[in-house]
Scaffold this active site. Structure first.
Site, PDB file in Angstrom:
ATOM      1  CD  GLU A 160       9.647  13.020  11.396  1.00  0.00           C
ATOM      2  OE1 GLU A 160       8.583  12.454  11.673  1.00  0.00           O
ATOM      3  OE2 GLU A 160      10.497  12.537  10.623  1.00  0.00           O
TER       4      GLU A 160
ATOM      5  CE  LYS B 254      -1.894   2.748   3.148  1.00  0.00           C
ATOM      6  NZ  LYS B 254      -2.031   3.991   2.403  1.00  0.00           N
TER       7      LYS B 254
ATOM      8  CD  GLU C 224      13.777   1.736   6.760  1.00  0.00           C
ATOM      9  OE1 GLU C 224      13.731   2.750   6.062  1.00  0.00           O
ATOM     10  OE2 GLU C 224      14.725   0.964   6.773  1.00  0.00           O
TER      11      GLU C 224
ATOM     12  CB  CYS D 269      12.949  10.008   7.359  1.00  0.00           C
ATOM     13  SG  CYS D 269      13.815   8.985   6.149  1.00  0.00           S
TER      14      CYS D 269
HETATM   15  P1  NDP Z   1       2.295   7.775   8.243  1.00  0.00           P
HETATM   16  O1  NDP Z   1       2.770   6.985   9.393  1.00  0.00           O
HETATM   17  O2  NDP Z   1       1.140   8.684   8.435  1.00  0.00           O
HETATM   18  O3  NDP Z   1       1.903   6.837   7.032  1.00  0.00           O
HETATM   19  C1  NDP Z   1       2.792   5.876   6.461  1.00  0.00           C
HETATM   20  C2  NDP Z   1       1.967   4.849   5.717  1.00  0.00           C
HETATM   21  O4  NDP Z   1       1.213   4.097   6.671  1.00  0.00           O
HETATM   22  C3  NDP Z   1       0.957   5.446   4.757  1.00  0.00           C
HETATM   23  O5  NDP Z   1       0.815   4.603   3.633  1.00  0.00           O
HETATM   24  C4  NDP Z   1      -0.294   5.463   5.611  1.00  0.00           C
HETATM   25  O6  NDP Z   1      -1.477   5.516   4.864  1.00  0.00           O
HETATM   26  C5  NDP Z   1      -0.161   4.141   6.341  1.00  0.00           C
HETATM   27  N1  NDP Z   1      -0.954   4.025   7.566  1.00  0.00           N
HETATM   28  C6  NDP Z   1      -1.522   4.995   8.304  1.00  0.00           C
HETATM   29  N2  NDP Z   1      -2.207   4.461   9.357  1.00  0.00           N
HETATM   30  C7  NDP Z   1      -2.039   3.113   9.282  1.00  0.00           C
HETATM   31  C8  NDP Z   1      -2.456   2.008  10.072  1.00  0.00           C
HETATM   32  N3  NDP Z   1      -3.216   2.160  11.144  1.00  0.00           N
HETATM   33  N4  NDP Z   1      -2.081   0.774   9.707  1.00  0.00           N
HETATM   34  C9  NDP Z   1      -1.307   0.588   8.629  1.00  0.00           C
HETATM   35  N5  NDP Z   1      -0.880   1.578   7.826  1.00  0.00           N
HETATM   36  C10 NDP Z   1      -1.223   2.829   8.142  1.00  0.00           C
HETATM   37  O7  NDP Z   1       3.574   8.557   7.702  1.00  0.00           O
HETATM   38  P2  NDP Z   1       3.602   9.630   6.551  1.00  0.00           P
HETATM   39  O8  NDP Z   1       3.032   9.061   5.301  1.00  0.00           O
HETATM   40  O9  NDP Z   1       3.072  10.913   7.101  1.00  0.00           O
HETATM   41  O10 NDP Z   1       5.187   9.749   6.294  1.00  0.00           O
HETATM   42  C11 NDP Z   1       5.985  10.614   6.993  1.00  0.00           C
HETATM   43  C12 NDP Z   1       6.721   9.894   8.094  1.00  0.00           C
HETATM   44  O11 NDP Z   1       7.493   8.835   7.553  1.00  0.00           O
HETATM   45  C13 NDP Z   1       7.694  10.794   8.815  1.00  0.00           C
HETATM   46  O12 NDP Z   1       7.602  10.581  10.193  1.00  0.00           O
HETATM   47  C14 NDP Z   1       9.036  10.324   8.302  1.00  0.00           C
HETATM   48  O13 NDP Z   1      10.109  10.573   9.170  1.00  0.00           O
HETATM   49  C15 NDP Z   1       8.801   8.873   8.114  1.00  0.00           C
HETATM   50  N6  NDP Z   1       9.782   8.332   7.204  1.00  0.00           N
HETATM   51  C16 NDP Z   1      10.752   7.500   7.680  1.00  0.00           C
HETATM   52  C17 NDP Z   1      11.740   7.029   6.839  1.00  0.00           C
HETATM   53  C18 NDP Z   1      12.822   6.122   7.329  1.00  0.00           C
HETATM   54  O14 NDP Z   1      13.533   5.583   6.499  1.00  0.00           O
HETATM   55  N7  NDP Z   1      12.987   5.936   8.618  1.00  0.00           N
HETATM   56  C19 NDP Z   1      11.774   7.402   5.427  1.00  0.00           C
HETATM   57  C20 NDP Z   1      10.703   8.272   5.048  1.00  0.00           C
HETATM   58  C21 NDP Z   1       9.735   8.711   5.904  1.00  0.00           C
HETATM   59  P3  NDP Z   1      -2.168   6.965   4.646  1.00  0.00           P
HETATM   60  O15 NDP Z   1      -1.238   7.759   3.824  1.00  0.00           O
HETATM   61  O16 NDP Z   1      -3.430   6.649   3.968  1.00  0.00           O
HETATM   62  O17 NDP Z   1      -2.376   7.537   6.027  1.00  0.00           O
END
Ligand code: NDP
Length: 480
Positions: free
Chosen positions: A384, A173, A248, A282
Site C-alpha cells: 500500500e 483517539k 479496518e 483506503c
Molecule cells: P496507523 O495505523 O499508523 O494509525 C492509525 C491510528 O492508530 C492513529 O490514531 C495512530 O496514532 C494509532 N496508533 C498507532 N500505533 C498504535 C498502537 N500501538 N496502539 C494503538 N493505536 C496506535 O494508520 P495511519 O494513521 O497511517 O492511516 C493510514 C492507514 O489507515 C492506511 O493503511 C489506510 O489504508 C488505513 N485506512 C483503512 C480504512 C478502512 O476503512 N479499512 C480507512 C482509512 C484508512 P498516531 O497517528 O499517533 O500514530
C-alpha cells in the site's frame, strides 16, 4: 498559538503531564497549533469518566439518545464551513473536498446512527411450538475507538457513532497528525448536551495514547481503523485479553476495466478513484487493470486527464490535488515512486515533488503519478503506497484479471467497469474483498456492511452490524 485540549468527563483539559506536540499544516509546512502529548494517565481519567457515565447513558431510552445525537449532526451541518476549513488545514486536502466528502459524511454518520438508536432490534426464534428464544443485546461497556489521519472527522464519527447509539460510552483517539476536527467536534458535543463522560477524546501519539487504550482492562471493545501493521500489533495485546476487535486496515485495490465499459465514465471515475484526497483513501483503486483491446486508448486518455488535475493551495476552489499529510508520508510516497522505477516501471506522468508558488511553497505536494510496465507481483503492485500513485497494466482474459485483482495480501475493495451484466455478477462474486463497486466508485449506503478481508481487516462495520459489534448478546430460551 491555539492549544488543542483533551475532552474528558465533559470538560476541556490539558494533558496531565503538561506536554504538547506540534501540529503542522502540511500545505505550508509550518506549525499552526499544539496537540496534547497525552499518556496513560489521561487515558485512565477518560476510562474512569466513561465508566461512571455508562450506567446513565446505556439505560437512557432510545429516543433520548437519538435526540442528542441528532442535535450533534445538526450542529455539524451548521458549522460545515468551519469544520471543512479546519480539516483542510490539518490534513492538506482541498477545502471543497473536505466539505463535500468528509464533513458531509461525518454528519451523515452521526445522523444515521442516531436513527439506529431508535430502530435497533434483536431477534426472536420460535422453535416450533416447543420453545421460544429471544436475544437481549446490551451495550458492551466502554468502547475504545482509534482513527487515522486520512479522513479525520469522517472516520472518527464512523467509529464513535455506532458505539454511542448502541449505548456504549467511548474513549477515542484521533490521529495526532489531524486532531483539529475531532477537537471542534467535542465542542459541538458539549453544546448539544451530550452527558458528561459519554464521549472522551484523548489526543496524542499512537504508541502512548493508542496503546494505553488497547491495554486498558476497563475497555472491552476496540474499533480501530488504520494501517495493517498497527492492526496486527493491536491484536497481540487485545487478543490475549479477549477483547472484541473490529479492525479496518489497508488496501491495494484493483480497478478492472473491460473493453465494453462506458469509456468516458470509466476514465473520469478512475481519475477520481486514483487521486481523490491525493490517493490517501483506503478505498482508492491503485492498480488499474485494462482489457487489452482498450489498453492503449485508455492509457492515453487517463494520462491526459491526470495532467489536467490542478495541484495547489487546498484553500483554492479550483484545486483538485492538495498536500500530502506530512513530510514523512511525502517521503514515503516518493520512495515508492523511486522503487517503481527501480522495479522496471515507466512513469508516464508525475513522479516528483511539486513546489507550489506563494504561501504553499514549503508544502508537501506530490504530482499525481501514473506508472506502467510493472509485473503484478512486484512490491509497487503489492504494497500500500497510500498516495497519488497508480499502476496500469493490460490483461487478456477474465481469469487473468481476477488472478491479478486477488493476488495481493489485501482484500478491501474493488471496482469493475463493464456493460455485461452477467460478467459483473460473476466477477463480483469471485473478487476477494469486502465491497465491489460496479460502474461507480465510493458510493455508500450506510445500511450495508463495510470492511475488508485478508490483510484489510476483520469484523464488518456499517449498518446494524456496527451497532451489534458494540453489544453483547444474551439468549433467553423459554420452554413452552
Ligand atoms: P496507523 O495505523 O499508523 O494509525 C492509525 C491510528 O492508530 C492513529 O490514531 C495512530 O496514532 C494509532 N496508533 C498507532 N500505533 C498504535 C498502537 N500501538 N496502539 C494503538 N493505536 C496506535 O494508520 P495511519 O494513521 O497511517 O492511516 C493510514 C492507514 O489507515 C492506511 O493503511 C489506510 O489504508 C488505513 N485506512 C483503512 C480504512 C478502512 O476503512 N479499512 C480507512 C482509512 C484508512 P498516531 O497517528 O499517533 O500514530
Amino acid at each position: 498559538m491555539e492549544k488543542i485540549a483533551n475532552y474528558i468527563d465533559g470538560q476541556f483539559r490539558a494533558p496531565v503531564a503538561g506536554k504538547y506536540l506540534d501540529n503542522i499544516n502540511p500545505s505550508i509546512g509550518e506549525v499552526y497549533s499544539l496537540i496534547p502529548d497525552s499518556d496513560g494517565d489521561d487515558v485512565q481519567l477518560a476510562v474512569e469518566a466513561a465508566t461512571r457515565a455508562f450506567e446513565g447513558w446505556s439505560s437512557l431510552l432510545p429516543d433520548k439518545r437519538f435526540a442528542v445525537l441528532a442535535r450533534i449532526a445538526d450542529l455539524i451541518d451548521r458549522d460545515a464551513d468551519a469544520l471543512a476549513l479546519a480539516e483542510s488545514i490539518d490534513q492538506g486536502k482541498p477545502v471543497k473536498l473536505a466539505k463535500s466528502m468528509d464533513i458531509f459524511r461525518a454528519g451523515a454518520n452521526i445522523r444515521f446512527y442516531a436513527t439506529g438508536a431508535m430502530h435497533f432490534s434483536a431477534e426472536a426464534h420460535a422453535t416450533g411450538v416447543e420453545a421460544v428464544n429471544y436475544t437481549l443485546r446490551s451495550p458492551v461497556g466502554v468502547a475504545g475507538c482509534i482513527s487515522p489521519w486520512n479522513l479525520p472527522l469522517y472516520l472518527f464519527t464512523w467509529k464513535i457513532a455506532p458505539a454511542l447509539a448502541a449505548g456504549c460510552t467511548v474513549v477515542a483517539k484521533p490521529s495526532e497528525l489531524t486532531p483539529m476536527t475531532a477537537y471542534l467536534f467535542t465542542k459541538l458535543c458539549q453544546e448539544a448536551g451530550l452527558p458528561q463522560g459519554v464521549l472522551n477524546v484523548v489526543h496524542g501519539l499512537g504508541p502512548k495514547v493508542g496503546q494505553a487504550i488497547i491495554d486498558h482492562p476497563g475497555i472491552p471493545a476496540i474499533s480501530f481503523t488504520g494501517g495493517t501493521v498497527t492492526g496486527k500489533k493491536i491484536t497481540t495485546t487485545a487478543g490475549p485479553m479477549l477483547k472484541k476487535l473490529s479492525l479496518e486496515l489497508g488496501g491495494k485495490n484493483p480497478n478492472i476495466i473491460f473493453a465494453d465499459a462506458d469509456f468516458d465514465q470509466a476514465v473520469a471515475t478512475s481519475i477520481s478513484s486514483s487521486f481523490t484526497n491525493q490517493g490517501e483513501i483506503c478505498l482508492c483503486g491503485s492498480r488499474i487493470l485494462i482489457e487489452r483491446p482498450l489498453y492503449e486508448k485508455f492509457v492515453k486518455a487517463f494520462v491526459a486527464k491526470t495532467k489536467e488535475l490542478v495541484i495547489g493551495d487546498p484553500l483554492n476552489e479550483a484545486t483538485r490535488i492538495g498536500a500530502l499529510v506530512s513530510e514523512a508520508h511525502m517521503n514515503k510516497v516518493l520512495s515508492y515512486i523511486d522503487l517503481a522505477t527501480k522495479e522496471g516501471g515507466t512513469i508516464l506522468t508525475g513522479g516528483k515533488r511539486v513546489t507550489v508558488s506563494g504561501r504553499c511553497a514549503k508544502g508537501f505536494f506530490v504530482e499525481p503519478t501514473v506508472v506502467t510496465g510493472l509485473p503484478a507481483n512486484c512490491r509497487t503492485n503489492q504494497e500500500e503506497i497510500f498516495g497519488p500513485v497508480v499502476t496500469l497494466a493490460p490483461f487478456d482474459r477474465e481469469e487473468e484479471a481476477l488472478a491479478m485483482a486477488n493476488g495481493t495480501s489485501y482484500g478491501l475493495s474493488a471496482t469493475l467497469w463493464t456493460s455485461d451484466l452477467t460478467r459483473a455478477h460473476r466477477i463480483s462474486s469471485q473478487l476477494k474483498c469486502g465491497i465491489v463497486w460496479v460502474n461507480c466508485w465510493l458510493y455508500r449506503d450506510l445500511r450495508t456492511p463495510f470492511g475488508g478481508t485478508k490483510g484489510s481487516g476483520v469484523g464488518r462495520e456499517g449498518g446494524w452490524e456496527a451497532m451489534r459489534f458494540f453489544t453483547e448478546a444474551k439468549n433467553v430460551c423459554i420452554r413452552l
